[in-house]
Design an enzyme around this catalytic site. Structure first.
Site, short mmCIF file in Angstrom:
data_model
loop_
_atom_site.label_atom_id
_atom_site.label_comp_id
_atom_site.label_asym_id
_atom_site.label_seq_id
_atom_site.Cartn_x
_atom_site.Cartn_y
_atom_site.Cartn_z
CG ASN A 2 7.40 -1.03 8.79
OD1 ASN A 2 8.06 -0.44 9.65
ND2 ASN A 2 6.66 -0.41 7.89
CG HIS A 7 8.11 8.47 2.33
ND1 HIS A 7 7.62 9.76 2.48
CD2 HIS A 7 7.43 7.72 3.23
CE1 HIS A 7 6.69 9.78 3.42
NE2 HIS A 7 6.56 8.57 3.90
NE ARG A 56 5.72 13.12 11.01
CZ ARG A 56 5.99 12.12 10.18
NH1 ARG A 56 6.38 12.36 8.94
NH2 ARG A 56 5.87 10.88 10.59
N GLY A 62 -1.34 6.41 0.42
CA GLY A 62 -2.79 6.31 0.65
C GLY A 62 -3.57 7.48 0.07
CD GLU A 101 6.95 2.21 1.73
OE1 GLU A 101 5.72 2.22 1.91
OE2 GLU A 101 7.73 2.92 2.39
P1 ADP Z 1 1.07 6.03 6.20
O1 ADP Z 1 1.65 4.79 5.52
O2 ADP Z 1 1.91 7.24 6.09
O3 ADP Z 1 0.55 5.78 7.59
P2 ADP Z 1 -0.98 5.72 4.14
O4 ADP Z 1 -0.12 5.72 2.93
O5 ADP Z 1 -1.62 4.44 4.57
O6 ADP Z 1 -0.26 6.40 5.39
O7 ADP Z 1 -2.15 6.80 3.89
C1 ADP Z 1 -3.09 7.09 4.86
C2 ADP Z 1 -3.93 8.28 4.33
O8 ADP Z 1 -4.57 7.90 3.11
C3 ADP Z 1 -5.02 8.70 5.31
O9 ADP Z 1 -5.05 10.11 5.42
C4 ADP Z 1 -6.28 8.21 4.60
O10 ADP Z 1 -7.41 8.98 4.91
C5 ADP Z 1 -5.90 8.39 3.14
N1 ADP Z 1 -6.82 7.63 2.29
C6 ADP Z 1 -6.96 6.28 2.22
N2 ADP Z 1 -7.98 5.98 1.37
C7 ADP Z 1 -8.52 7.16 0.94
C8 ADP Z 1 -9.59 7.50 0.08
N3 ADP Z 1 -10.34 6.58 -0.52
N4 ADP Z 1 -9.81 8.82 -0.16
C9 ADP Z 1 -9.07 9.77 0.42
N5 ADP Z 1 -8.04 9.50 1.27
C10 ADP Z 1 -7.77 8.21 1.52
#
Ligand code: ADP
Length: 396
Positions: A9, A177, A237, A327, A382
């Site tokens: 990726n 996505h 964003r 996340g 993914e």
């Molecule tokens: P991307 O792939 O779009 O970069 P992710 O799917 O990894 O993002 O998600 C990242 C987000 O998930 C961040 O805002 C992070 O704070 C949030 N996150 C991860 N773990 C937790 C948690 N335990 N509680 C709340 N938010 C979380």
């Protein structure tokens, strides 16, 4: 057994990778090259419970892939199992409706779509070309974030602007996505059997966030547009807003429209409203300690996510399932609860106890028995999807 896939990726400043074996079920090694383009760039390998970090002095995509190849040279038992490479590609435009075996024509097609993803697609092409040099005998597959949404009807994907702009320049909604949504749709199909004949809403909430309506297994609407800026409020964003703001911001701040756009892409969303962070976890901690800006940012995020879920639901005959992933979707019980509160009118009712006690990293059902909609948390995967597509195209 010779059955593993190297999944790559390649982003503008990072390159994530993983080697998946046994039909994608086992991760043999994974890692990330960070801060590409800078002298502080490093690549990290996680393998057998160990972590190895190596500096990448020239910070190039090429040296990142070269390090992966060198690591494999030192681990021949893994290298010998490789049968192909799968690349995540952000934008496939209208050219790619499904994953493709990469040849010169496909590379040209990915380059053509770079006008809509100027940071991502050129990085993907770099990654693919270097991988062809370093893994000459192995087939390579491209898996597109946009492909799953090519099933949208015209009335959903067209913007109400002069048709000549669509005809001449392909300005339309593409959505992103898609690999995650396809995984969720297939996974839900395995759990429920009937979901491929039903209406499913999915909220993929991460730093980038979008929602999708899946009607009988096919994407029928999604919130992101020609770029990932449209739709939900995200980490940095703004998501959807009145487009006139772009010229208001550039006039008021005396900056170019590109600079104003960059405010909407990288200084807005959770970060812009909270003035603290783009990170949901940091904001939840701040909210718990009484910070009102953090609470406002999170509540706006929830309200706007709910609004877009209701909007894409207009393409479904019924709402049978709502899935949270990404996340934030997988981990934030606060946001899941507030989003569902906004959706009561759609008979979406969450069980607050099941929601707050949901085990991390696992699938669970968090719906209240009195609601009409099954609410799920499903961790997305993914990389698995990319590995499975690669295997399927290689065997074709
Ligand atoms: P991307 O792939 O779009 O970069 P992710 O799917 O990894 O993002 O998600 C990242 C987000 O998930 C961040 O805002 C992070 O704070 C949030 N996150 C991860 N773990 C937790 C948690 N335990 N509680 C709340 N938010 C979380």
């Amino acid at each position: 057994m010779k059955d593993s896939i190297l999944v790559i990726n390649c982003g503008s400043s990072s390159l994530k990778f993983a080697i998946l074996a046994n039909a994608g079920q086992n991760t043999l090694v994974e890692g990330i090259a960070d801060r590409l383009g800078s002298s502080e760039s490093t690549i990290t390998f996680k393998h057998g419970g160990q972590k190895l970090e190596i500096p990448l002095p020239d910070g190039s995509h090429k040296s990142a892939v070269t390090q992966i190849k060198e690591w494999l040279n030192n681990n021949p038992t893994i290298e010998n199992t490789l049968i192909g490479l799968g690349h995540r590609v952000v934008h496939g435009g209208e050219t790619f409706t499904e994953s493709a075996l990469i040849n010169d024509t496909v590379i040209e097609g990915i380059r053509d779509c770079a006008k809509f993803a100027p940071l991502h697609n050129p990085a993907h092409v770099k990654g693919i070309e270097v991988a062809f040099e370093l893994f000459p005998g192995l087939p390579q597959i491209a898996v597109f974030d946009t492909a799953f949404h090519q099933t949208l009807a015209q009335e959903q994907y067209l913007y109400p602007i002069p048709m000549s702009l669509y005809r001449d320049h392909h300005f339309r909604k593409y959505g992103f996505h898609g690999t995650s949504y396809r995984y969720i749709s297939q996974h839900l199909g395995k759990i429920t059997k009937t979901s491929d004949q039903q209406g499913v809403l999915v909220a993929h909430l991460g730093n980038g966030a979008s929602v999708c309506a899946i009607d009988k297994g096919q994407s029928s609407d999604t919130s992101m547009g020609i770029t990932p800026l449209e739709g939900l409020m995200m980490g940095t964003r703004s998501g959807s807003l009145d487009p006139s703001l772009l010229s208001f911001i550039s006039q008021a701040e005396n900056i170019s429209s590109d600079e104003a756009l960059s405010i909407l892409n990288s200084k807005s969303g959770l970060l812009g409203v909270s003035e603290i962070s783009n990170d949901c976890r940091t904001l939840e901690e701040a909210m718990v300690s009484g910070d009102q800006r953090a609470k406002l940012a999170l509540d706006m995020f929830a309200a706007r996510t709910a609004k877009h879920l209701a909007s894409v639901a207009t393409t479904l005959e019924s709402i049978d399932h709502l899935v949270f992933t990404g996340g934030i979707g997988e981990n934030s019980s606060y946001l899941r609860q507030v989003i569902c509160q906004h959706l009561k009118a759609l008979n979406i009712k969450i069980d607050t106890t099941l929601n707050s006690s949901a085990p991390r990293g696992e699938m669970s059902n968090i719906s209240d028995q009195s609601g009409h909609v099954n609410i799920w948390i499903i961790p997305t995967n993914e990389e698995l999807m990319i590995a499975l597509d690669t295997i399927s195209l290689i065997q074709h």
